[in-house]
Design an enzyme around this catalytic site. Sequence first.
Site, short mmCIF file in Angstrom:
data_model
loop_
_atom_site.label_atom_id
_atom_site.label_comp_id
_atom_site.label_asym_id
_atom_site.label_seq_id
_atom_site.Cartn_x
_atom_site.Cartn_y
_atom_site.Cartn_z
N GLU A 1 -4.43 -9.80 -0.14
CA GLU A 1 -5.27 -9.73 1.05
C GLU A 1 -6.70 -9.99 0.62
O GLU A 1 -7.19 -9.38 -0.34
CB GLU A 1 -5.17 -8.37 1.75
CG GLU A 1 -3.81 -8.06 2.35
CD GLU A 1 -3.77 -6.70 3.02
OE1 GLU A 1 -4.86 -6.16 3.35
OE2 GLU A 1 -2.66 -6.17 3.21
N GLU B 1 0.82 -1.22 0.00
CA GLU B 1 0.00 0.00 0.00
C GLU B 1 0.85 1.27 0.00
O GLU B 1 0.74 2.12 0.87
CB GLU B 1 -0.96 -0.03 1.19
CG GLU B 1 -1.98 -1.15 1.06
CD GLU B 1 -2.90 -1.28 2.24
OE1 GLU B 1 -4.09 -1.56 2.03
OE2 GLU B 1 -2.44 -1.13 3.38
#
Length: 628
Positions: free
Chosen positions: A536, A468
């Site tokens: 994820e 991220e």
Amino acid sequence: MDADIKWLDEPETFRVNQLPAHSDHYYYGNYDEWRHNNSRFAQNLDGQWQFNFAENPREREEDFYKTDYDSSSFGTIEVPSEIELNNYAQNNYINTLIPWEGKIYRRPAYALSPDDAQERSFSDGDDNTVGEYLKRFDLDPSLRGKQVRIRFDGVERAMYVWLNGHFIGYAEDSFTPSEFDLTPYIQDEGNVLAVEVFKHSTASWIEDQDMFRFSGIFRSVNLLAQPLVHVEDLNIRPIVTDNYQDGIFNVDLQLHGEKTGNVNVRVIDNDGNTLVNETHPVDSTVEVRDQFLENVHLWDNHDPYLYQLLIEIRDDEGNLVELVPYHFGFRRIEINKDHVVLLNGQRLIINGVNRHEWDAKRGRAITMDDMTSDIQTFKENNINAVRTCHYPDQIPWYYLCDDNGIYMMAENNLESHATWQKMGAIEPSYNVPGSVPQWRDVVVDRARTNYEIFKNHPSILFWSLGNESYAGDNIVKMNEFYKKHDDSRLVHYEGVCHTPEYRDRISDVESWMYLPPKEVEEYLKNNPDKPFMECEYMHDMGNSDGGMGSYISLLDKYPQYFGGFIWDFIDQALLVKDPVSGQEVMRYGGDFDDRHSDYEFSGDGLMFADRTPKPAMQEVRYYYGLHK
């Protein structure tokens, strides 16, 4: 050279006098030391240290490292441990925001303008707590008279080191080992080691992970002596041939010390057969090249077969100077012409979890018992893969994954979430590392360190560039580093999904987070040019994990889909005594009067923080068992 507190403000300064990263091999004086895991060349410094805490840099004791400093007013702290969990500072859990957002105005150096250095941003920061550590020690007799270095396995977040009043070095990158040469200043007796740890530096911008924000020396500290001739670096390169039966063994050794004696390199299988046996004179570089081995035993989750490499260095009289043992495996990961990920020629399916290092009482200062317990839980629940979210783990974890056939995505210590996502919106106006020139070297160095330390582990199938952090030219450079140095693994990065213009230059696989099954299938139906995974998915907050079958069913329909990693394995919660009831209870984010906080968002695990499985683990065991 003297220490300079301004280094905390400079993204270009992230290591000073730090020794280059190298392979994580252990070394011994003889075979008995190896059998008992007790090397004459190592001295552990864990235990009680003297400690002083300061609320900010201005309040610290600037002269504490000097040999004549009176430290009688210092308290004590256990090493390894977290400063916050010793009640010196407040616990704080936060996810996407940066801890000082809304309290102190900061922006990453040079992110808004080439002239905006953000001077004194951290070196004079009111929120930048400081831990000052002192350790007095005598050198073990077996280390005396040798080259001696110190290795810190993990320190959050920036540290300065002195020995006997002399400045030794500076390091950032909290989750990889930092080594420094102590030889010029080490004494046989009466040494004074001083370590100053700052909670924040420019590294804080790129260590913005979803976790409790701790600080301190939270992994072990060791002294390491060098024998007369020493294997400094070991690069094992086992190749599986195109028939997926035979192997080619290569190894490169980098040696330090005297150019005398011989090096013997042997490879032994589990039946005791010697497959390679070469002896070379000691030199700076020793290579064993292209040793063809018929019918090698391949490594995978079902059969994690490892070969024994033994490196013996002997002097001119034949005496053993150093023994380096290492287990390695033959395995081959690739993407075929149909964009299917293969391991040893067979389709690879990842039944994975994301795993923070966590203990309910010690935070990230975990133990070997924690690690072996987690491996056992993996096996009991058909979990075959782990992503080291979002940083490198303790070295023993990689060996455990090798031994137990756990596929690994080895992630760099990189997340800069707050610099590009603002209250859920994509807004990268001051994103770092991005394409900011001053942030390039630090992230490429983190890729280099991750690679150099862990390059010999067969369990690592993917290098992950980070988490991220959006994407830009600097993450391209990280990708290029791995491609230049390692053709035996794939490279992964999810954040490029926000920047499609970089898609051809970053990541071998298409990776998303929490993409719904219908959208996953939409990608897979339309002639995908990259295999697909979810780094994820199945966010396990509360009583969740329902609907997992919708993802698992896609594995039977689309070979380009190779699974993913559940978020996440274990709750990040702390076991504390409730002041009202007197009972030990789990506390999550926001329970420590920490503001701002993401509250129970730290409780996303398949297990509670005390390692009790949640009901969702049953779902995982069933569905992962369908493709084990």
